[in-house]
Each structure stands twice: as C-alpha cells, then as structure tokens.
Write an enzyme that holds these catalytic residues in place. Sequence first.
Site, PDB file in Angstrom:
ATOM      1  N   ARG A  39     -21.179 -52.640  24.593  1.00 19.38           N
ATOM      2  CA  ARG A  39     -20.869 -51.958  25.849  1.00 19.38           C
ATOM      3  C   ARG A  39     -19.634 -52.611  26.472  1.00 19.38           C
ATOM      4  O   ARG A  39     -19.728 -53.717  27.008  1.00 19.38           O
ATOM      5  CB  ARG A  39     -22.092 -52.112  26.749  1.00 19.38           C
ATOM      6  CG  ARG A  39     -22.065 -51.424  28.064  1.00 19.38           C
ATOM      7  CD  ARG A  39     -23.479 -51.302  28.581  1.00 19.38           C
ATOM      8  NE  ARG A  39     -24.235 -50.411  27.710  1.00 19.38           N
ATOM      9  CZ  ARG A  39     -24.168 -49.085  27.745  1.00 19.38           C
ATOM     10  NH1 ARG A  39     -23.420 -48.477  28.641  1.00 19.38           N
ATOM     11  NH2 ARG A  39     -24.853 -48.353  26.897  1.00 19.38           N
ATOM     12  N   GLU A  52     -10.172 -67.591  30.406  1.00 18.73           N
ATOM     13  CA  GLU A  52      -9.187 -66.826  31.180  1.00 18.73           C
ATOM     14  C   GLU A  52      -7.799 -66.976  30.568  1.00 18.73           C
ATOM     15  O   GLU A  52      -7.406 -68.071  30.153  1.00 18.73           O
ATOM     16  CB  GLU A  52      -9.182 -67.299  32.636  1.00 18.73           C
ATOM     17  CG  GLU A  52     -10.312 -66.642  33.418  1.00 18.73           C
ATOM     18  CD  GLU A  52     -10.626 -67.342  34.716  1.00 18.73           C
ATOM     19  OE1 GLU A  52     -10.531 -68.577  34.751  1.00 18.73           O
ATOM     20  OE2 GLU A  52     -10.985 -66.651  35.673  1.00 18.73           O
ATOM     21  N   ASP A  68      -8.055 -41.079  28.550  1.00 20.12           N
ATOM     22  CA  ASP A  68      -9.306 -41.836  28.443  1.00 20.12           C
ATOM     23  C   ASP A  68     -10.115 -41.219  27.299  1.00 20.12           C
ATOM     24  O   ASP A  68     -10.738 -40.171  27.457  1.00 20.12           O
ATOM     25  CB  ASP A  68     -10.046 -41.729  29.781  1.00 20.12           C
ATOM     26  CG  ASP A  68     -11.415 -42.381  29.753  1.00 20.12           C
ATOM     27  OD1 ASP A  68     -11.880 -42.774  28.671  1.00 20.12           O
ATOM     28  OD2 ASP A  68     -12.029 -42.478  30.838  1.00 20.12           O
TER      29      ASP A  68
END
Length: 426
Positions: free
Chosen positions: A237, A58, A202
């Site tokens: 992906r 993180e 996008d």
Amino acid sequence: MTDRMSLSLAQADPDVAAAIDHETLRQHEGLEMIASENFVSEAVLEAAGSVFTNKYAEGYPGRRYYGGCEYADVVENLARDRAKQIFGGDHVNVQPHSGSQANASAYAAVLQVGDTILGLDLSHGGHLTHGHRLSFSGKLYRPTFYQVRRDTELIDYDELETIAERERPKAIIGGGSAYPRLWDFARMRQIADKVGAVYIFDMAHIAGLVAGGVHPSPVPHAHITTTTTHKTLRGPRSGLILCGQQLAAAVDKAVFPGQQGGPLVHIVAAKAVAFAEALRPEFRTYAAQTVANAKVLASALQEAGFRIISGGTDNHLMLVDVFEKGILGSEAELALGKAGITVNKNSIPYDTNPPLKPSGIRVGTPALTTRGMKEPEMRQIAVWISNALDVRNDDAALERIRGEVAELANQFPLYVWRRAPLAGGV
Ligand code: DSN
C-alpha cells in the site's frame, strides 16, 4: 533484548493476532471484488514486515540526513531502477507513502496555492485528490471539472477542451477511480499544451495493466505520472511518481521535505520486490487475464439484465447500474457482502441518488485473478451476484450463496500457511 521484545505476536498481543487471523480467513473465504484491492505475494508481505520499519532515512540514496542508510539505499535504488524499467520515464520517486501523497507532491512541484486545476468529476469516475472540495486538492487549489458525456458515458474531450480554454488551468489531471474505459492521453496532452497547463496523469487503477503491457501508457504523454502501488500493480500500500528530468528536482523536493519526512523503508523494500515481480513474464499473463476476466464478467452481468456503465469495460473494473433494477448501491453492497462477495457502492455518472446511497456498484477483477480465477469462475460469479441481489432481503438465501462462494474460494487457496492457526478453529 528484553523478554517481551522476543515474544511472538500471538503471545504479546492475542487480540491483534486474532484480528489478523480472522482477516486472513475473511480474505480467503470471500470473493474480493473491490476494484482497487489485490493480494500481494508472500515475498512482498515479508519485505513489508521487515526490520526496515526501524530505519529513518530522510533524504535520497547517497544523500541522507541519517547514518546507517547503506541498506536503505540498496532497496530504494532497486525500487527506482525497477520502476523505470517497468514504466520508462526519466525520473522516479518511490517515497510517497500513498497515492494521495504522490498527488499532493506532484501538484506542489508545479503549482502555487490558489492555482486552477482541472480534473475528472468524482461522480463521473474521478478521485477525491483531483480537486474535490473536501480534499486538500480542492482547498489549496481552485478546482474545475470535466465530465463524461450523458449519452456514451465516455469522457467528453471536446468539453474538456472548452473548459480548459475558458478556465486556463495550470494543471490538467487525468485518471480516476471508477472509469472503465481507455483514456486519450495524446488528446489530453494536446489540450494541456494548447492552454499552457501541466498534464498530470494519475494511473493508480491501471498501473498494473500498463506494467503488464495490456493497457496504453500515459508516461510518454504526461509531464508527471502518479500512481499507487497496491492496486493492479499488486505491491504494498503506497505511491510512486514518474516525471521527466526537468521536473525531477522539483518533484523530489516536493516529496521530501515538502510533504513527508522519513520514507517508509520497509514499504520501499516491498515496492522493490513487487516491481521485480511485475517485470516477470507471468505478470503480463496476469494483467491480460485480469482484463479478460473483467470483460467476461461485464458481459455475463449484461446477460443477467444489468446495465453496465458505458456498455462494458476496457480495463479491470466495471460500474453496474443496480438502481435500474430498483436497488440502491448501498443495498447491493450489503447483500453481496452477506453472500461473501465484497464490492463497493459507487455513484454513476449523472446519478440522481446521493453518494452514500448511490445507484451503482463498482466491481473489479484484479484480486480474484491473482487467485487464479478465469472466465468460467467469472460467469459463475455473475450468476451469484444476480441471484444475491434477487434475494437481497432473505438472509438465509444469502447465507446459502455464501456457502457456495466459500467452496469456490477454497479451490483457489490464499496465504495457506498464514491460515494454519485457524484451521478448524473458526
Ligand atoms: N480508494 C481508492 C479506490 O478504491 O479506488 C482510490 O483511492
């Protein structure tokens, strides 16, 4: 390490191993023509399956909330640097787990809940995350939509401008999942500037074509550009965000801690590998061939009597109006599946049929081009598509086409060593 920890997948879990083996064979023996799918390299698969799956990281390189992140930093910095080299842009965030999360983060960076957004209607080629009522984007924000023209089936930028002036959106969103033509990025930015909106593009579908230099880039025009990394870009992906320096901190905060916790470091590593591949000259050849194949396939389908939405394609995909021949997109998807050709049913602009039984199919060339197929194969595939739809209710005839399809597929091998356990067994 316990004994169980060192077993191979086939030993530890034969059921999952068998499903993977069968999926490998399915991918090899069929013709994968879903426009959003592709085949990653062995190197990308290896990175995606690496021990980085064990690591929490993180934060961002040099600023993590966990120890032991020195190698996570290496791969994230490589992915960032390579993405910037490919696409330009001042800042990149390679942590979004998917395109949807990239979009959610982009919106969160510049919008407040309840703000108005303006995106391309899903049934005109847009995407769920561009404001559809069932998506977070239509629930958190106030969605409005632009469409394509009925006569040309091209985006109606005049209508877009009128709607933008009326609705005063905080963000105008470009891009989609079923638009086969070039976008006017400059006009969209001009409209966004006129109404004081942020322009978000996008580019998930076309990112690989942009990377390969065969499609104009939205990055110099958009305030924020988002993408998936697994379509034409041929990576794992996942997702990615590019933006100018002035939005960098807001975007990074929106991704983590705004939308996500720990990044998928194994997938970030696989993105770095894929981006290095996209920087090689061969990728330019690949991207150009993907578009050339789509153009030839569209023409061949037109010659076979099919209506192609907007009359053709400028990119890697086309929408075929099968309902004009009395066939529902759902029937076409099923029949082509039986013939070994994988496509998806798709609404067409101004569709009079419902989304689950729409009038069209969406067909794309990125995956077959990765296998090395070129124009002659596209012409042959158009014949099979046409024949399969003619005999759509005759399973024996579809099975015969499936045999011919498998013969062609065998000439363009895929994941050879991964199929070894199945040789002769399935
Ligand atoms: N599901 C993707 C596609 O097929 O285009 C978009 O997210």
